[in-house]
Design a protein around this motif. Structure first.
Motif, PDB file in Angstrom:
ATOM      1  N   HIS A  38      11.741 -29.684  -7.627  1.00 57.87           N
ATOM      2  CA  HIS A  38      12.249 -30.100  -6.113  1.00 57.87           C
ATOM      3  C   HIS A  38      12.586 -28.759  -5.472  1.00 57.87           C
ATOM      4  O   HIS A  38      12.440 -28.923  -4.342  1.00 57.87           O
ATOM      5  CB  HIS A  38      13.413 -30.953  -6.423  1.00 57.87           C
ATOM      6  N   ARG A  42      11.211 -27.074  -1.663  1.00 59.68           N
ATOM      7  CA  ARG A  42      12.184 -27.107  -0.345  1.00 59.68           C
ATOM      8  C   ARG A  42      12.176 -25.736   0.230  1.00 59.68           C
ATOM      9  O   ARG A  42      11.696 -24.614  -0.202  1.00 59.68           O
ATOM     10  CB  ARG A  42      13.654 -27.572  -0.865  1.00 59.68           C
ATOM     11  N   PRO A  48      20.175 -27.715  -2.685  1.00 58.10           N
ATOM     12  CA  PRO A  48      19.935 -29.304  -2.847  1.00 58.10           C
ATOM     13  C   PRO A  48      21.251 -29.854  -3.276  1.00 58.10           C
ATOM     14  O   PRO A  48      22.325 -29.396  -3.664  1.00 58.10           O
ATOM     15  CB  PRO A  48      19.245 -29.261  -4.171  1.00 58.10           C
ATOM     16  N   ASP A 109      19.322 -35.012  -1.295  1.00 56.92           N
ATOM     17  CA  ASP A 109      17.875 -34.797  -1.472  1.00 56.92           C
ATOM     18  C   ASP A 109      17.361 -34.755  -2.646  1.00 56.92           C
ATOM     19  O   ASP A 109      16.029 -34.721  -3.029  1.00 56.92           O
ATOM     20  CB  ASP A 109      17.454 -33.396  -0.801  1.00 56.92           C
ATOM     21  N   PHE A 110      18.234 -34.856  -3.890  1.00 55.52           N
ATOM     22  CA  PHE A 110      17.782 -34.959  -5.336  1.00 55.52           C
ATOM     23  C   PHE A 110      18.672 -36.159  -5.739  1.00 55.52           C
ATOM     24  O   PHE A 110      19.885 -35.960  -6.023  1.00 55.52           O
ATOM     25  CB  PHE A 110      18.128 -33.864  -6.268  1.00 55.52           C
ATOM     26  N   ALA A 136      16.850 -41.053   2.269  1.00 53.21           N
ATOM     27  CA  ALA A 136      16.872 -39.756   1.773  1.00 53.21           C
ATOM     28  C   ALA A 136      17.021 -38.760   2.563  1.00 53.21           C
ATOM     29  O   ALA A 136      15.975 -38.855   3.511  1.00 53.21           O
ATOM     30  CB  ALA A 136      16.175 -39.610   0.478  1.00 53.21           C
ATOM     31  N   ARG A 138      15.371 -35.646   3.750  1.00 53.72           N
ATOM     32  CA  ARG A 138      13.835 -34.897   3.320  1.00 53.72           C
ATOM     33  C   ARG A 138      13.874 -33.422   3.322  1.00 53.72           C
ATOM     34  O   ARG A 138      14.598 -32.814   4.351  1.00 53.72           O
ATOM     35  CB  ARG A 138      13.019 -35.498   4.442  1.00 53.72           C
ATOM     36  N   ALA A 140      12.825 -34.903  -0.341  1.00 57.70           N
ATOM     37  CA  ALA A 140      13.798 -35.400  -1.375  1.00 57.70           C
ATOM     38  C   ALA A 140      12.904 -35.617  -2.676  1.00 57.70           C
ATOM     39  O   ALA A 140      11.641 -35.736  -2.538  1.00 57.70           O
ATOM     40  CB  ALA A 140      14.525 -36.642  -1.218  1.00 57.70           C
TER      41      ALA A 140
END
Length: 209
Positions: A38, A42, A48, A109-110, A136, A138, A140
């Protein structure tokens, strides 16, 4: 799984979970792997923001930076226990029907949960997934980790019995969980609990772009 043979006492349930998930090492491996993936997706410098749904006693909170994690649960007793066991980490009692719950999702986002979907019927599972997808921050990632009902109960009676005695009434086969994510570009991350026979687990990973 449409019938139950009873429920474990909560104390015995915790002992069972401690046996099946020693230190939650395999779940933590999954979360770390998906969290790193993740972060790689990003852009920008902001770290995050992690939100754990139905965090229980906060057993998985230590995977993440203390300042970026929030665990939520509807149980006051479990949140109190999570705070006592994980000093300095952030936990909140949250009603999932509240506007505040939506606000927390919109700031994260996580987002992940462990053993939540098997407490919800299909309709409520899909509603939760849609809610996370819609709100969520984004880009995410949503990760749901769930136990799998044995495909052949007669060959795995202990696994069948554990599922029947769980607090959740909706432990599904793998295809049952995967059907909840139909229409989304999700992936699966299968892992077993060996040597803690008899259950397997599967993580369902939904990128939200």
């Amino acid at each position: 799984m449409d019938t139950h043979v009873g429920h474990l006492s909560y104390k015995f349930y915790r002992l069972t979970q401690a046996y099946l998930h020693p230190g939650y090492a395999k779940e933590k491996d999954v979360l770390l792997r998906q969290f790193e993936a993740h972060r790689a997706r990003r852009s920008g410098s902001k770290p995050p923001r992690i939100l754990e749904l139905a965090c229980g006693l906060g057993d998985l909170s230590g995977v993440f930076p203390i300042e970026n994690y929030l665990g939520v649960d509807s149980s006051q007793a479990r949140i109190a226990a999570a705070r006592a066991a994980n000093p300095g980490r952030h936990f909140e009692i949250v009603d999932v029907t509240s506007a505040h719950f939506d606000e927390l999702i919109a700031c994260a986002d996580f987002i992940f949960c462990h053993g939540l979907l098997h407490h919800l019927n299909d309709e409520n599972c899909r509603a939760l997934i849609k809610r996370v997808y819609r709100l969520a921050l984004r880009p995410a990632t949503f990760v749901a980790m769930e136990p799998l009902a044995p495909e052949r109960p007669l060959l795995n009676p202990l696994g069948w019995l554990i599922c029947k005695m769980d607090e959740g009434y909706f432990i599904r086969h793998a295809d049952g969980y995967q059907a909840l994510f139909t229409g989304w570009n999700f992936s699966t991350d299968h892992y077993d609990l060996m040597p803690r026979f008899p259950l397997d687990m599967e993580a369902y990973v939904l990128p939200i772009l």
